[in-house]
Design a protein around this motif. Structure first.
Motif, PDB file in Angstrom:
ATOM      1  N   PHE A 194       0.843  -1.199   0.000  1.00  0.00           N
ATOM      2  CA  PHE A 194       0.000   0.000   0.000  1.00  0.00           C
ATOM      3  C   PHE A 194       0.873   1.242   0.000  1.00  0.00           C
ATOM      4  O   PHE A 194       1.759   1.364   0.857  1.00  0.00           O
ATOM      5  CB  PHE A 194      -0.862   0.053   1.267  1.00  0.00           C
ATOM      6  N   LEU A 195       0.651   2.135  -0.931  1.00  0.00           N
ATOM      7  CA  LEU A 195       1.276   3.450  -0.811  1.00  0.00           C
ATOM      8  C   LEU A 195       0.319   4.525  -1.295  1.00  0.00           C
ATOM      9  O   LEU A 195      -0.674   4.242  -1.967  1.00  0.00           O
ATOM     10  CB  LEU A 195       2.666   3.515  -1.437  1.00  0.00           C
ATOM     11  N   VAL A 196       0.613   5.746  -0.897  1.00  0.00           N
ATOM     12  CA  VAL A 196      -0.368   6.815  -1.083  1.00  0.00           C
ATOM     13  C   VAL A 196       0.226   8.050  -1.748  1.00  0.00           C
ATOM     14  O   VAL A 196       1.432   8.288  -1.682  1.00  0.00           O
ATOM     15  CB  VAL A 196      -0.996   7.241   0.280  1.00  0.00           C
ATOM     16  N   GLY A 197      -0.641   8.817  -2.369  1.00  0.00           N
ATOM     17  CA  GLY A 197      -0.232  10.085  -2.959  1.00  0.00           C
ATOM     18  C   GLY A 197      -1.254  11.159  -2.625  1.00  0.00           C
ATOM     19  O   GLY A 197      -2.428  10.854  -2.365  1.00  0.00           O
ATOM     20  N   SER A 198      -0.811  12.402  -2.638  1.00  0.00           N
ATOM     21  CA  SER A 198      -1.695  13.526  -2.361  1.00  0.00           C
ATOM     22  C   SER A 198      -1.338  14.645  -3.331  1.00  0.00           C
ATOM     23  O   SER A 198      -0.211  15.139  -3.335  1.00  0.00           O
ATOM     24  CB  SER A 198      -1.499  13.979  -0.911  1.00  0.00           C
ATOM     25  N   ALA A 199      -2.318  15.044  -4.149  1.00  0.00           N
ATOM     26  CA  ALA A 199      -2.024  15.960  -5.262  1.00  0.00           C
ATOM     27  C   ALA A 199      -1.505  17.322  -4.826  1.00  0.00           C
ATOM     28  O   ALA A 199      -0.666  17.920  -5.503  1.00  0.00           O
ATOM     29  CB  ALA A 199      -3.291  16.147  -6.104  1.00  0.00           C
ATOM     30  N   PRO A 205      -4.342  19.984  -7.161  1.00  0.00           N
ATOM     31  CA  PRO A 205      -5.382  20.541  -6.282  1.00  0.00           C
ATOM     32  C   PRO A 205      -5.455  19.856  -4.919  1.00  0.00           C
ATOM     33  O   PRO A 205      -4.985  18.724  -4.758  1.00  0.00           O
ATOM     34  CB  PRO A 205      -6.662  20.258  -7.083  1.00  0.00           C
ATOM     35  N   LYS A 206      -6.059  20.534  -3.970  1.00  0.00           N
ATOM     36  CA  LYS A 206      -6.255  19.966  -2.626  1.00  0.00           C
ATOM     37  C   LYS A 206      -7.465  19.034  -2.625  1.00  0.00           C
ATOM     38  O   LYS A 206      -8.360  19.164  -3.463  1.00  0.00           O
ATOM     39  CB  LYS A 206      -6.467  21.091  -1.614  1.00  0.00           C
ATOM     40  N   GLY A 207      -7.476  18.113  -1.670  1.00  0.00           N
ATOM     41  CA  GLY A 207      -8.653  17.262  -1.494  1.00  0.00           C
ATOM     42  C   GLY A 207      -8.740  16.094  -2.457  1.00  0.00           C
ATOM     43  O   GLY A 207      -9.818  15.540  -2.657  1.00  0.00           O
ATOM     44  N   ILE A 208      -7.612  15.728  -3.042  1.00  0.00           N
ATOM     45  CA  ILE A 208      -7.615  14.550  -3.926  1.00  0.00           C
ATOM     46  C   ILE A 208      -6.275  13.819  -3.779  1.00  0.00           C
ATOM     47  O   ILE A 208      -5.226  14.442  -3.661  1.00  0.00           O
ATOM     48  CB  ILE A 208      -7.893  14.951  -5.402  1.00  0.00           C
ATOM     49  N   LYS A 247      -2.609  15.157 -14.090  1.00  0.00           N
ATOM     50  CA  LYS A 247      -1.806  16.126 -14.835  1.00  0.00           C
ATOM     51  C   LYS A 247      -0.600  16.579 -14.000  1.00  0.00           C
ATOM     52  O   LYS A 247       0.522  16.685 -14.512  1.00  0.00           O
ATOM     53  CB  LYS A 247      -2.687  17.342 -15.201  1.00  0.00           C
ATOM     54  N   ALA A 248      -0.851  16.829 -12.708  1.00  0.00           N
ATOM     55  CA  ALA A 248       0.247  17.286 -11.825  1.00  0.00           C
ATOM     56  C   ALA A 248       1.337  16.226 -11.743  1.00  0.00           C
ATOM     57  O   ALA A 248       2.540  16.545 -11.771  1.00  0.00           O
ATOM     58  CB  ALA A 248      -0.307  17.601 -10.440  1.00  0.00           C
TER      59      ALA A 248
END
Ligand code: PLP
Length: 379
Positions: A194-199, A205-208, A247-248
């Protein structure tokens, strides 16, 4: 001059990302679960974004689940694996983000798991021998160890930790929020379930965000509701956020080498100039290139009665940074990370975190202001 040196907290949205999101917000507003043409259009965008994220990380789209950000990804990975695999033990560190630390604490308080903490050295590196010892004595464990620490920047060797977890058949989760889009992840090679990303940490953008669930693992759902995200997470998809995040990440991978070089040069200069300017300065965490986030520098200021005013004085000079602590005694009791590496509580930790939009002039301005703020106090 206004200087934003708090890129580990969040980053400025890239205008290219904004332009990609704009039509999704104004024109393509269909619900991806709807079967009509408006819905199908949105669905195809969401699935395109999933393929983009998967390709960049060298994995398959079916392993990518969109979330509201890093916190939700961490919560889901830990809570849902404990449940799905009836895990009885979590092995983690005292310097994890609260999204991990509080989830583990809560599961322990509910009587579901026992939590063990890995030994760390003074720079925050995990003792791998201790991990092996804990895994030998505790079958059915989950290991949660962040790739890079958000306060001090120290990188863990998650390749090695993954190998160890594999050897002892442990579930491995890594909070990769601070390295996603700043370092390349090859999920075909990395042995991490399990690994995670935060945009918003990579000019999105925030919240995704997203959670990668390795195909060898099957977990339930954290959020009940509709059947979105292949029944793993109820709730209408944040379509423009998802597209913006993809896109980011695409931009981050496209420009990674140039940005890494630029940002590392800012950090290196900041270290050199601080050593010349602030007597007794030192740094928290591992600051060696390749062993540390090039985006983060945690500066340890020598004991001084005015230390608790440092962040405030930076702020009135237009400089945004963040503290290892929010205390007012000059001690770092507010930072669980600095406490976790047993940093001297009488010194003040300030985190400066850099991004692609920062410049050398900004570094020089911050040093100039620090010299004014700190100097009268040390003479
Ligand atoms: N994990 C780490 C290491 C972080 O730095 C952060 C953000 O501060 C998070 C998790 C939480 O991410 P989000 O803000 O997307 O919930």
């Amino acid at each position: 001059m206004k200087v934003y040196f708090d890129n580990a907290a969040t980053t400025q949205l890239d205008p290219e990302v904004f332009e990609t999101m704009r039509p999704l917000m104004l024109d393509m507003y269909g619900n991806p679960s709807s079967t009509h043409s408006h819905g199908r259009e949105a669905r195809s965008k969401v699935e395109y974004a999933r393929r983009t994220v998967a390709q960049l990380l060298n994995t398959t789209p079916s392993e990518i689940f969109f979330t509201s950000g890093g916190t939700e990804g961490d919560n889901t990975a830990i809570r849902c694996s404990v449940e799905a695999y009836d895990l009885k033990h979590i092995i983690t560190t005292k310097i994890e983000h609260k999204a991990v630390g509080q989830t583990a604490d809560k599961l322990a308080a509910e009587g579901k798991v026992k939590v063990s903490y890995l030994e760390l050295d003074s720079e925050g590196h995990i003792n791998h021998d201790h991990l092996i010892e804990l895994l030998k004595n505790n079958p059915r464990s989950m290991v949660s160890a962040m790739h890079a620490n958000n306060e001090i920047g120290t990188l863990q060797d998650i390749d090695r930790i993954g190998e160890i977890c594999n050897e002892y058949d442990a579930v491995f989760h890594s909070d990769t929020v601070q390295t996603m889009g700043h370092f390349r992840h090859d999920l075909e090679k990395l042995q991490c379930h399990f690994l995670v990303g935060s945009a918003h940490k990579l000019h999105g953008p925030k919240g995704i965000g997203f959670l990668r669930v390795c195909k060898s693992k099957k977990i339930g759902r954290l959020i009940d509701g509709g059947g979105q995200e292949r029944n793993h997470r109820g709730g209408t998809e944040n379509v423009h956020g998802i597209i913006g995040m993809a896109k980011a990440l695409e931009i981050a991978y496209r420009d990674m080498d140039a940005h890494q070089k630029h940002i590392q040069s800012l950090k290196t200069r900041m270290i050199e100039r601080l050593r010349e300017t602030v007597p007794g300065v030192s740094f928290n965490g591992d600051i060696r290139e390749g062993h540390s986030l090039y985006t983060v520098l945690n500066v340890s200021f020598p004991p001084n009665e005015d230390n608790d005013m440092l962040l405030f004085n930076l702020d009135i000079n237009g400089i945004s940074a963040s503290g290892g602590s929010a205390c007012n005694s000059g001690a770092n009791t507010g930072s669980h990370v600095l406490t976790g590496i047993k940093a001297d509580p009488n010194r003040q930790g300030i985190r400066f975190s850099f991004g692609k939009y920062n410049t050398m002039d900004e570094v020089d301005y911050v040093i100039e202001k620090l010299a004014e703020i700190v100097e009268p106090a040390v003479v």
